[in-house]
Design an enzyme around this catalytic site. Structure first.
Site, PDB file in Angstrom:
ATOM      1  CB  THR A  29      -0.918   0.030   1.237  1.00  0.00           C
ATOM      2  OG1 THR A  29      -0.131  -0.254   2.398  1.00  0.00           O
ATOM      3  CG2 THR A  29      -2.033  -1.000   1.120  1.00  0.00           C
ATOM      4  CB  SER A  61      29.144  -5.933   5.946  1.00  0.00           C
ATOM      5  OG  SER A  61      28.161  -6.824   6.432  1.00  0.00           O
ATOM      6  CG  LEU A 118      11.985 -10.251   8.970  1.00  0.00           C
ATOM      7  CD1 LEU A 118      12.695 -11.062  10.055  1.00  0.00           C
ATOM      8  CD2 LEU A 118      10.519 -10.035   9.344  1.00  0.00           C
ATOM      9  CG  ASP A 165      10.362  -1.833   4.230  1.00  0.00           C
ATOM     10  OD1 ASP A 165       9.251  -2.055   4.757  1.00  0.00           O
ATOM     11  OD2 ASP A 165      10.832  -2.519   3.314  1.00  0.00           O
TER      12      ASP A 165
END
Length: 375
Positions: A29, A61, A118, A165
């Site tokens: 959305t 990383s 996630l 997000d």
């Protein structure tokens, strides 16, 4: 594992964290300027950072394993492949917006599962944006940093994601869900006292990796934009449920399911917020399950593994369950009684084993803090 001192020969100026997120309801959305309802996870991407004066951006990383050395003056969309594109894209977006950001040494580590739906990528963007904001004294509010992080993903990395997000990673608060209107970025913190209601939010990571950059996500967004244009609307958010039947009759058959999902999903977000405001958290369950059916049947972004996880969770006693994230794999959330979480997880694991799938990973989502400085 290499420390900041071992990598860069000096101490960091600080350490920051930004969380992954679980979206309770409101899927696909945000790029239609609609409503979303995410919570931040306790799992975070953490960044130790120190400024540089020579224009070099050095990125390492713990998950990537190699040191990337870039020049900030050379940063350009599409020029930095892989994981490094996300933090480099944030530096590029800040500089493109006129902010005086220079080079930096950045050591990253994460316990947000990658590819699980996630928002590990948004957490990576937001932790770098927060660190740069502090170190370079930019004074930008959280929502502005979220917009710049989204621009990094859209324009630099090339993924046409919406704003949810990044806003979740920047703006969520402990014990609350973020009721966000993505049209104007107005937001409200809605209390989600799962423990007080005797509930838990179980996350079942199917281990099916999703890749929003593979074209399927972009095709869905383009279909929604085409439908809005044919209806004479700025975005599908402008279509109310009362006008849905008439709108569907005016559209070609292939666009109708997309429009039906977006309109009904916005209504489900509002229904979920009403239940949370009333303190009736158990009643959230059927809203979640209805959202999954829409993602599966209308938007068609589910897959056999996510469908099985939802079915197994419901069969084991969950109040509701649905796929969360962009789809094509990733994770399922299940609203369960707190004392039933292990039973539901075991039921999903047994169902996956019987189907010949890799066992899902499970974690419990506790609404947590957004991006912040740790030290």
């Amino acid at each position: 594992m290499s420390s900041f001192q071992q990598l860069f020969g000096r101490a960091p100026e600080g350490e920051w964290a930004a969380p992954g997120r679980v979206n309770l309801i409101g899927e696909h959305t945000d790029y239609n300027l609609g409503f979303v309802l995410p919570v931040a996870l306790p799992q975070t991407v953490r960044a130790q950072v120190a400024r540089r004066e020579d224009g070099l951006l050095r990125l390492w990383s713990a998950q990537g394993g190699e040191l990337m050395v870039l020049r900030v003056d050379d940063l350009a969309p599409g020029a930095v492949p892989g994981w490094a594109g996300y933090p480099a894209g944030v530096v590029w977006a800040l500089r493109e917006a006129g902010h005086p950001v220079g080079g930096a040494d950045v050591r990253l580590d994460s316990d947000v599962p990658s590819g699980a739906g996630l928002s590990s990528s948004a957490a990576l963007e937001c932790v770098v944006a927060t660190a740069c904001n502090d170190l370079y004294g930019l004074g930008l509010p959280a929502a502005d940093l979220a917009v710049l992080a989204q621009r990094a993903e859209n324009a630099f990395v090339g993924v046409p994601c919406g704003i949810m997000d990044q806003m979740a990673s920047m703006c969520c608060r402990p014990g609350s869900a973020l009721f966000l209107d993505t049209r104007d970025l107005t937001a409200r913190q809605v209390p989600v006292d799962l423990a007080g209601a005797g509930l838990a939010l179980l996350v079942l990571d199917t281990r099916v990796k999703h890749d929003l950059g593979d074209g399927a996500y972009a095709a869905l967004r383009a279909g929604c934009e085409r439908a809005a244009a044919q209806l004479g609307l700025p975005a599908l958010r402008s279509l109310q449920p009362s006008g849905l039947a008439g709108a569907l009759a005016r559209l070609p058959e292939e666009l109708r399911p997309l429009v039906r999902h977006v309109v009904t999903e916005n209504a489900r977000v509002e229904a979920a917020v009403a239940r949370l405001d009333a303190g009736d958290l158990t009643a959230l369950g059927p809203v979640l399950t209805a959202g999954h059916a829409s993602l599966r049947d209308d938007y068609r972004v589910s897959c056999p593994e996510t469908d099985l996880a939802v079915e197994a969770a419901l069969a084991a006693g969950a109040h509701g369950a649905r796929m969360t994230g962009g789809g094509f794999g990733g994770s399922v959330i299940a609203l369960v009684d707190a004392d039933a979480a292990e039973r539901v997880a075991a039921g999903a694991t047994a169902a996956f084993r019987e189907a010949g799938y890799a066992e899902p990973r499970t974690l419990t989502a506790v609404p947590a803090e957004g991006a912040r400085r740790l030290r």
